[in-house]
Design a protein around this motif. Structure first.
Motif, PDB file in Angstrom:
ATOM      1  N   GLN A 214      13.997  67.960   4.521  1.00 60.31           N
ATOM      2  CA  GLN A 214      12.719  67.890   3.812  1.00 60.31           C
ATOM      3  C   GLN A 214      11.578  68.436   4.660  1.00 60.31           C
ATOM      4  OE1 GLN A 214      12.582  63.725   2.845  1.00 60.31           O
ATOM      5  NE2 GLN A 214      13.798  63.962   0.966  1.00 60.31           N
ATOM      6  N   ALA A 215      11.718  68.316   5.969  1.00 56.17           N
ATOM      7  CA  ALA A 215      10.700  68.849   6.883  1.00 56.17           C
ATOM      8  C   ALA A 215      10.931  70.325   7.186  1.00 56.17           C
ATOM      9  CB  ALA A 215      10.709  68.047   8.185  1.00 56.17           C
ATOM     10  N   GLY A 216      11.989  70.896   6.594  1.00 55.66           N
ATOM     11  CA  GLY A 216      12.286  72.304   6.816  1.00 55.66           C
ATOM     12  C   GLY A 216      12.994  72.566   8.128  1.00 55.66           C
ATOM     13  N   LEU A 217      13.702  71.553   8.625  1.00 57.54           N
ATOM     14  CA  LEU A 217      14.348  71.665   9.932  1.00 57.54           C
ATOM     15  C   LEU A 217      15.830  71.323   9.840  1.00 57.54           C
ATOM     16  CD1 LEU A 217      11.703  69.614  11.980  1.00 57.54           C
ATOM     17  CD2 LEU A 217      11.845  72.114  11.874  1.00 57.54           C
ATOM     18  N   THR A 218      16.603  71.862  10.746  1.00 52.51           N
ATOM     19  CA  THR A 218      17.966  71.392  10.956  1.00 52.51           C
ATOM     20  C   THR A 218      17.889  70.209  11.923  1.00 52.51           C
ATOM     21  OG1 THR A 218      18.350  72.786  12.890  1.00 52.51           O
ATOM     22  CG2 THR A 218      18.828  73.745  10.708  1.00 52.51           C
TER      23      THR A 218
END
Length: 356
Positions: A214-218
């Protein structure tokens, strides 16, 4: 016939009692010897009145271990300890298995030998904190584990082993989630790294993975960003705000310009003030020169820092600067003009204190 009866009567009255007495004496003697052997081998115990920690390194001989036990105030009963150790180890030098053992008060010789020959180690509590480099982590492990720091540095540079654990020398620190773990003092590098792989996999629950997405991170990128947050502040209550600044910059395609990455790039973690000369260090960790996250974590971030990134706190902040009161907290700003004013106050406070 009377003569034969007389002889039999004489044997019954005089000879048989004598024989019975001798057999009885032999039986009593055998019993006493048996009791003595039982006492020598099973009834005697070590002399320590308190629990004693015994560490045995690979290759140490029976005599070395015996001398160490003696120095610790643990005197194993002889000859039982010697005999049992020879029988249990199956070798002339009575080799015991390396490890860390706890010798309880008044342990029998047999129980002591069983523990040392079977490798029945007592676990230790391995507390992993913040480490900025593999060398720092190796130094710590070299102090608390059986193998020295050189051994751990070698394991942490073993590309085949690291690949088997899903990391490389750049991403290695992401494998170590700071926590307290129960391990064995003699644990090998292979076993520890695989254990850390399992612990990391357990840490990254479906919920945490979803939050990272959701935060755009792996998950790996979340750890890298959390390592910056970890270095920026030790105040848990403002970590989500610091994380929000960097997430906002990533979304806007701005340079992160994180001072801790510059310290990492130049290899000077004691820097109190970042100067222009530091900002030009050509390193993939220098976020003043290269966009996006650095290629790897700059430390092992705490769980609070990782979760601060995963909270994905919604703010408009793009800047922050240490407060001029040196409280450890920061002033946050949404515009460059606000940030410049905050920075001016902080630099004035630095100058007043003569911090270069």
């Amino acid at each position: 016939m009377d003569t034969a009866n007389h002889i039999i009567a004489t044997l019954n009255s005089k000879i048989v009692p004598i024989l019975k007495t001798r057999y009885a004496q032999i039986g009593i003697g055998v019993l006493l010897v048996g009791l003595l052997m039982l006492w020598l081998f099973f009834g005697r115990h070590t002399s320590n009145a308190e629990t004693v920690e015994l560490k045995i390194r690979p290759g140490e001989t029976y005599d070395v271990v015996l001398a160490r036990l003696d120095s610790l105030g643990v005197k194993p009963p002889q000859p039982a300890f010697a005999v049992f150790s020879r029988l249990k180890s199956g070798s002339d030098d009575h080799r015991f298995r390396s490890g860390r053992y706890l010798v309880q008060p008044h342990t029998s010789a047999l129980d002591l030998v069983r523990m040392l020959t079977r490798g029945q180690e007592a676990p230790i509590r391995l507390t992993l904190g913040k480490y900025r480099t593999a060398e720092q982590l190796s130094a710590y492990l070299g102090r608390v584990m059986m193998e020295d720091s050189a051994y751990w540095r070698l394991k942490f540079s073993d590309s085949t082993l690291l690949a088997d654990c899903g990391v490389d020398t750049v991403s290695l620190l992401s494998l170590f989630v700071p926590n307290t773990y129960e391990v064995y003092w003699s644990m090998t590098g292979e076993k520890l790294l695989h254990r850390m792989r399992r612990e990391s996999d357990n840490f990254w629950t479906d919920s945490r993975k979803q939050k990272a997405q959701q935060a755009g991170l792996t998950p790996y990128q979340a750890v890298v960003l959390a390592s910056i947050v970890e270095e920026e502040t030790n105040k848990n209550d403002e970590k989500p705000l610091v994380a929000s600044v960097y997430l906002n910059r990533l979304r806007k395609g701005m340079l992160l310009q994180a001072d801790p990455t510059v310290k990492y790039a130049v290899g000077d973690f004691a820097l109190k003030r970042i100067l222009n000369v530091h900002l030009t260090a050509d390193s993939p960790y220098n976020t003043y020169l290269y966009k996006g996250l650095p290629i790897g974590p700059i430390c092992t971030p705490s769980v609070s820092s990782i979760d601060a990134v995963l909270q994905n706190r919604q703010t408009t902040y793009l800047y922050f600067c240490a407060k001029e009161d040196f409280s450890g907290y920061h002033n946050f700003a949404s515009t460059l003009s606000q940030h410049n004013a905050n920075a001016a106050r902080f630099h004035k406070a630095l100058n007043a204190k003569g911090i270069k």
